[in-house]
Design a protein around this motif. Structure first.
Motif, PDB file in Angstrom:
ATOM      1  N   PRO A  82       2.094  21.506  -7.981  1.00 13.63           N
ATOM      2  CA  PRO A  82       2.312  20.251  -7.253  1.00 13.63           C
ATOM      3  C   PRO A  82       1.008  20.275  -6.333  1.00 13.63           C
ATOM      4  CG  PRO A  82       4.138  21.749  -7.088  1.00 13.63           C
ATOM      5  CD  PRO A  82       3.194  22.633  -7.781  1.00 13.63           C
ATOM      6  N   HIS A  83       0.267  19.245  -6.421  1.00 17.62           N
ATOM      7  CA  HIS A  83      -0.971  18.706  -5.687  1.00 17.62           C
ATOM      8  C   HIS A  83      -0.867  17.450  -5.298  1.00 17.62           C
ATOM      9  CE1 HIS A  83      -1.609  17.524  -9.623  1.00 17.62           C
ATOM     10  NE2 HIS A  83      -2.771  16.650  -9.302  1.00 17.62           N
ATOM     11  N   ASP A  84      -1.848  17.133  -4.241  1.00 17.49           N
ATOM     12  CA  ASP A  84      -2.241  15.515  -3.896  1.00 17.49           C
ATOM     13  C   ASP A  84      -3.711  15.602  -4.417  1.00 17.49           C
ATOM     14  OD1 ASP A  84      -3.470  16.642  -1.766  1.00 17.49           O
ATOM     15  OD2 ASP A  84      -2.298  15.845  -0.208  1.00 17.49           O
ATOM     16  N   HIS A  85      -4.264  14.313  -3.905  1.00 15.40           N
ATOM     17  CA  HIS A  85      -5.639  14.127  -4.258  1.00 15.40           C
ATOM     18  C   HIS A  85      -6.465  14.001  -2.736  1.00 15.40           C
ATOM     19  CE1 HIS A  85      -4.141  12.788  -8.294  1.00 15.40           C
ATOM     20  NE2 HIS A  85      -4.543  13.874  -8.488  1.00 15.40           N
ATOM     21  N   GLY A  86      -5.823  14.473  -1.855  1.00 19.34           N
ATOM     22  CA  GLY A  86      -6.476  14.481  -0.583  1.00 19.34           C
ATOM     23  C   GLY A  86      -6.514  13.153  -0.121  1.00 19.34           C
ATOM     24  N   VAL A  91      -5.061   6.988 -10.641  1.00 18.52           N
ATOM     25  CA  VAL A  91      -4.115   6.235 -11.695  1.00 18.52           C
ATOM     26  C   VAL A  91      -4.432   7.298 -12.917  1.00 18.52           C
ATOM     27  CG1 VAL A  91      -4.051   4.464 -13.230  1.00 18.52           C
ATOM     28  CG2 VAL A  91      -4.648   3.997 -10.784  1.00 18.52           C
ATOM     29  N   TYR A  92      -3.212   7.804 -13.458  1.00 13.04           N
ATOM     30  CA  TYR A  92      -3.104   8.300 -14.725  1.00 13.04           C
ATOM     31  C   TYR A  92      -2.669   7.640 -15.857  1.00 13.04           C
ATOM     32  CZ  TYR A  92      -3.260  13.227 -12.477  1.00 13.04           C
ATOM     33  OH  TYR A  92      -3.650  14.228 -11.462  1.00 13.04           O
ATOM     34  N   GLY A  93      -3.343   7.725 -16.913  1.00 11.93           N
ATOM     35  CA  GLY A  93      -3.035   7.160 -17.983  1.00 11.93           C
ATOM     36  C   GLY A  93      -2.984   7.739 -19.261  1.00 11.93           C
ATOM     37  N   VAL A 139       2.365  13.459  -3.976  1.00 13.80           N
ATOM     38  CA  VAL A 139       2.466  14.800  -4.791  1.00 13.80           C
ATOM     39  C   VAL A 139       2.861  14.845  -5.823  1.00 13.80           C
ATOM     40  CG1 VAL A 139       2.909  17.155  -4.185  1.00 13.80           C
ATOM     41  CG2 VAL A 139       2.552  15.925  -2.284  1.00 13.80           C
ATOM     42  N   HIS A 140       2.536  15.238  -6.927  1.00 14.28           N
ATOM     43  CA  HIS A 140       2.726  15.358  -8.500  1.00 14.28           C
ATOM     44  C   HIS A 140       2.598  16.426  -8.862  1.00 14.28           C
ATOM     45  CE1 HIS A 140      -0.956  13.175  -8.063  1.00 14.28           C
ATOM     46  NE2 HIS A 140      -1.355  13.929  -9.212  1.00 14.28           N
ATOM     47  N   SER A 141       3.080  16.761 -10.195  1.00 11.60           N
ATOM     48  CA  SER A 141       2.594  18.080 -10.923  1.00 11.60           C
ATOM     49  C   SER A 141       2.820  17.643 -12.459  1.00 11.60           C
ATOM     50  CB  SER A 141       3.584  19.261 -10.696  1.00 11.60           C
ATOM     51  OG  SER A 141       4.870  18.977 -10.734  1.00 11.60           O
ATOM     52  N   LEU A 151      -6.693   9.456 -19.439  1.00 13.54           N
ATOM     53  CA  LEU A 151      -7.686   8.860 -18.722  1.00 13.54           C
ATOM     54  C   LEU A 151      -7.075   8.950 -17.270  1.00 13.54           C
ATOM     55  CD1 LEU A 151      -8.523   5.521 -19.991  1.00 13.54           C
ATOM     56  CD2 LEU A 151     -10.158   7.332 -19.952  1.00 13.54           C
ATOM     57  N   ARG A 152      -7.963   9.425 -16.419  1.00 14.01           N
ATOM     58  CA  ARG A 152      -7.865   9.397 -14.815  1.00 14.01           C
ATOM     59  C   ARG A 152      -8.838   8.619 -14.146  1.00 14.01           C
ATOM     60  NH1 ARG A 152      -6.452  14.737 -11.794  1.00 14.01           N
ATOM     61  NH2 ARG A 152      -8.853  15.026 -11.517  1.00 14.01           N
ATOM     62  N   ILE A 153      -8.553   7.562 -13.224  1.00 13.68           N
ATOM     63  CA  ILE A 153      -9.206   7.024 -12.678  1.00 13.68           C
ATOM     64  C   ILE A 153      -8.978   7.320 -11.083  1.00 13.68           C
ATOM     65  CG2 ILE A 153     -10.010   4.447 -11.932  1.00 13.68           C
ATOM     66  CD1 ILE A 153      -9.694   5.064 -14.982  1.00 13.68           C
TER      67      ILE A 153
HETATM   68 FE   LIG Z   1      -3.015  14.765  -9.986  1.00 14.40          FE
END
Ligand SMILES: [Fe+2]
Length: 170
Positions: A82-86, A91-93, A139-141, A151-153
């Motif tokens: 589990p983490h966040d991006h500060g 966007v996760y694709g 927060v996601h994992s 792809l991650r934006i």
């Molecule tokens: Fe992430």
């Protein structure tokens, strides 16, 4: 006409220059999905990684606004904590394979301790073409049991962002 990395970068730039996140995240998701559904885009921008090289590659970084388009290619399973991006959104694709994503609920935020406690909220499978927006602090994992291309934006280059200290309570 194939949809290119330049097209995607231009479309995202138009959005982030004139709109605020997260209100217009849907517009970014639309264009990310368009890229993911274009076989030539995936072939060109998400190739197999060379042995020993990083799964993550920055495909485009915008000098003016700071957003990044990243390609992630994992040749084996990849289990994320589990983490966040500060301070950044993301966007996760999913381009190929499947990601089992869990969203976590913050149950206790202890600024004194510098720890955020979370518990699982919901789990869903991301399949090719699926796109998901994560706002600042979400927060996601991700669990990837087999090879995947993504792809991650990133709102800003996550290499330069400090993540929160997150502890899972399950
Ligand atoms: Fe992430």
């Amino acid at each position: 006409m194939p949809y290119t990395l330049n097209d995607l970068a231009g479309d995202i730039k138009d959005i982030v220059q004139t709109n605020k996140m997260p209100d217009d995240s849907e517009k970014i998701c639309h264009f990310v999905s368009k890229a993911l559904m274009d076989p030539s885009f995936v072939l060109q921008n998400l190739p197999d990684r060379k042995e020993g090289s990083s799964p993550r590659e920055i495909l485009y970084e915008d000098a003016q606004t700071g957003f990044c388009i990243c390609g992630h290619v994992y040749s084996t399973k990849a289990i994320g904590f589990p983490h966040d991006h500060g301070s950044s959104w993301a966007v996760y694709g999913q381009a190929s394979g499947e990601t089992e994503m869990t969203d976590w609920k913050i149950i206790k935020d202890q600024p004194d301790e510098g720890v955020i406690y979370v518990k699982p909220n919901k789990t869903y499978i991301m399949k090719p073409g699926d796109v998901h927006f994560y706002s600042v602090g979400d927060v996601h994992s991700p669990v990837r049991k087999a090879p995947v291309r993504l792809l991650r934006i990133e709102g800003v280059n996550l290499d330069n962002i400090q993540r929160s200290n997150i502890k899972a309570e399950v």
